[in-house]
Design a protein around this motif. Structure first.
Motif, short mmCIF file in Angstrom:
data_model
loop_
_atom_site.label_atom_id
_atom_site.label_comp_id
_atom_site.label_asym_id
_atom_site.label_seq_id
_atom_site.Cartn_x
_atom_site.Cartn_y
_atom_site.Cartn_z
N ILE A 157 0.73 -1.07 0.05
CA ILE A 157 0.14 0.00 -0.12
C ILE A 157 0.59 1.02 0.03
CG2 ILE A 157 -1.34 1.30 1.36
CD1 ILE A 157 -2.66 -1.40 2.31
N ARG A 158 1.80 1.14 0.88
CA ARG A 158 2.70 2.45 1.07
C ARG A 158 3.50 2.82 -0.20
NH1 ARG A 158 3.56 0.51 6.26
NH2 ARG A 158 5.52 -0.34 5.53
N GLN A 159 4.03 1.61 -0.79
CA GLN A 159 4.92 1.84 -2.08
C GLN A 159 4.10 2.20 -3.31
OE1 GLN A 159 7.05 -1.67 -2.16
NE2 GLN A 159 8.89 -0.62 -1.23
N THR A 160 2.84 1.52 -3.27
CA THR A 160 2.13 2.06 -4.50
C THR A 160 1.56 3.35 -4.23
OG1 THR A 160 1.15 -0.31 -4.56
CG2 THR A 160 -0.23 1.29 -5.52
N MET A 161 1.36 3.68 -3.05
CA MET A 161 0.51 5.31 -2.91
C MET A 161 1.86 6.32 -3.45
SD MET A 161 -2.75 4.83 -2.63
CE MET A 161 -2.96 6.54 -2.02
N TRP A 162 2.93 5.93 -2.75
CA TRP A 162 4.13 6.73 -3.00
C TRP A 162 4.55 6.88 -4.64
CZ3 TRP A 162 6.31 10.70 -0.67
CH2 TRP A 162 7.54 11.38 -1.09
N ASN A 163 4.69 5.75 -5.10
CA ASN A 163 5.30 5.49 -6.25
C ASN A 163 4.23 6.01 -7.55
OD1 ASN A 163 7.60 4.42 -5.54
ND2 ASN A 163 7.19 2.65 -5.39
N TYR A 164 3.18 5.66 -7.43
CA TYR A 164 2.09 5.93 -8.27
C TYR A 164 1.22 7.14 -8.17
CZ TYR A 164 3.80 1.57 -9.98
OH TYR A 164 4.82 0.46 -10.47
N VAL A 165 0.66 7.37 -6.95
CA VAL A 165 -0.31 8.20 -6.60
C VAL A 165 0.38 9.54 -5.55
CG1 VAL A 165 -2.66 8.39 -5.52
CG2 VAL A 165 -1.90 6.18 -6.30
N LEU A 177 3.27 12.73 -5.11
CA LEU A 177 3.29 14.02 -5.59
C LEU A 177 3.34 14.42 -7.15
CD1 LEU A 177 5.92 15.43 -3.23
CD2 LEU A 177 3.49 15.67 -2.94
N VAL A 178 3.95 13.57 -7.92
CA VAL A 178 3.75 13.58 -9.55
C VAL A 178 2.86 12.23 -9.79
CG1 VAL A 178 5.19 13.46 -11.41
CG2 VAL A 178 6.09 14.59 -9.51
N ARG A 179 1.93 12.89 -10.64
CA ARG A 179 0.95 11.95 -11.01
C ARG A 179 0.78 11.90 -12.43
NH1 ARG A 179 -3.50 13.73 -6.53
NH2 ARG A 179 -2.67 12.71 -4.96
N SER A 180 0.37 10.85 -13.15
CA SER A 180 0.01 10.67 -14.53
C SER A 180 -1.16 9.76 -14.71
CB SER A 180 1.08 10.20 -15.59
OG SER A 180 1.48 8.83 -15.28
N ARG A 181 -1.68 9.84 -15.61
CA ARG A 181 -2.90 8.57 -15.81
C ARG A 181 -2.52 7.30 -15.88
NH1 ARG A 181 -8.58 8.55 -15.66
NH2 ARG A 181 -9.30 6.43 -16.03
N LYS A 182 -1.40 7.04 -16.40
CA LYS A 182 -0.64 5.68 -16.28
C LYS A 182 -0.45 5.33 -15.09
CE LYS A 182 1.12 5.11 -20.80
NZ LYS A 182 2.11 4.79 -21.82
N ARG A 183 0.25 6.05 -14.35
CA ARG A 183 0.55 5.70 -13.03
C ARG A 183 -0.56 5.34 -12.26
NH1 ARG A 183 5.44 9.97 -11.33
NH2 ARG A 183 6.59 9.49 -13.22
N LEU A 184 -1.46 6.11 -12.18
CA LEU A 184 -2.74 6.20 -11.51
C LEU A 184 -3.74 4.67 -11.91
CD1 LEU A 184 -4.11 9.69 -11.38
CD2 LEU A 184 -3.07 8.73 -9.38
N ASP A 185 -3.56 4.40 -13.15
CA ASP A 185 -4.13 3.28 -13.61
C ASP A 185 -3.57 2.04 -13.04
OD1 ASP A 185 -6.26 4.36 -15.10
OD2 ASP A 185 -5.19 4.42 -17.01
N ARG A 186 -2.12 2.18 -13.00
CA ARG A 186 -1.55 1.01 -12.42
C ARG A 186 -1.62 0.96 -10.94
NH1 ARG A 186 4.07 -1.12 -13.27
NH2 ARG A 186 3.36 -0.58 -15.72
N ALA A 187 -1.62 1.93 -10.36
CA ALA A 187 -2.24 1.83 -8.65
C ALA A 187 -3.68 1.33 -8.65
CB ALA A 187 -2.24 3.37 -8.27
N ALA A 234 -2.88 20.68 -8.23
CA ALA A 234 -3.08 21.42 -7.32
C ALA A 234 -2.47 21.11 -6.07
CB ALA A 234 -4.73 21.31 -6.97
N GLY A 235 -2.18 22.32 -5.32
CA GLY A 235 -1.34 22.17 -4.19
C GLY A 235 -0.01 21.47 -4.30
N ALA A 236 0.51 20.56 -3.65
CA ALA A 236 1.75 19.91 -4.10
C ALA A 236 1.59 18.75 -5.11
CB ALA A 236 2.10 19.30 -2.43
#
Length: 124
Positions: free
Chosen positions: A49-57, A59-69, A117-119
């Motif tokens: 959970i921690r690694q998935t949220m940090w790596n994909y969700v 500070l820096v996000r993309s649709r591909k990362r969010l889909d992977r998460a 937005a924000g950070a």
């Protein structure tokens, strides 16, 4: 002034008093599971959970990362649900179930928000 819930209760009580009929569904008795919770499994799931949220969700996000998460967390959510249904309940397991559900809520909010937005910064 009574709220809607209070008025709904009053209406239900009046209907029962008027008709004398009501429906109470039967509920299966609670089943106490006795399978011990393996701390190594709980620890690994938290790490995922921690690694998935940090790596994909993070500070820096993309649709591909969010889909992977989303793919990872959906599968983990199902697995933890099966684990939860069979194992003896305790703080560690309840916390893990709540943790994966919270991660999914944050992820789904991030998928809906397509702006920086924000950070948080969207790179796509």
């Amino acid at each position: 002034m009574p709220g809607l819930g209070h008025r709904a209760g009053q209406d239900a009580a009046a209907a029962i008093a008027r008709d004398g009929r009501y429906y109470l569904p039967t509920i299966d008795p609670w089943q106490h599971e006795t399978e011990a919770v393996d701390p190594a499994l709980v620890a690994q799931d938290w790490l995922t959970i921690r690694q998935t949220m940090w790596n994909y969700v993070g500070l820096v996000r993309s649709r591909k990362r969010l889909d992977r998460a989303h793919q990872i967390l959906r599968e983990l959510h199902l697995e933890i649900g099966r684990f939860y249904a069979q194992a003896e309940l305790g703080d560690a397991l309840i916390g893990l179930r709540n943790g994966v559900q919270t991660a999914l809520v944050v992820l789904l909010a991030a998928l809906e928000s397509r702006t920086s937005a924000g950070a948080h910064y969207r790179i796509d």
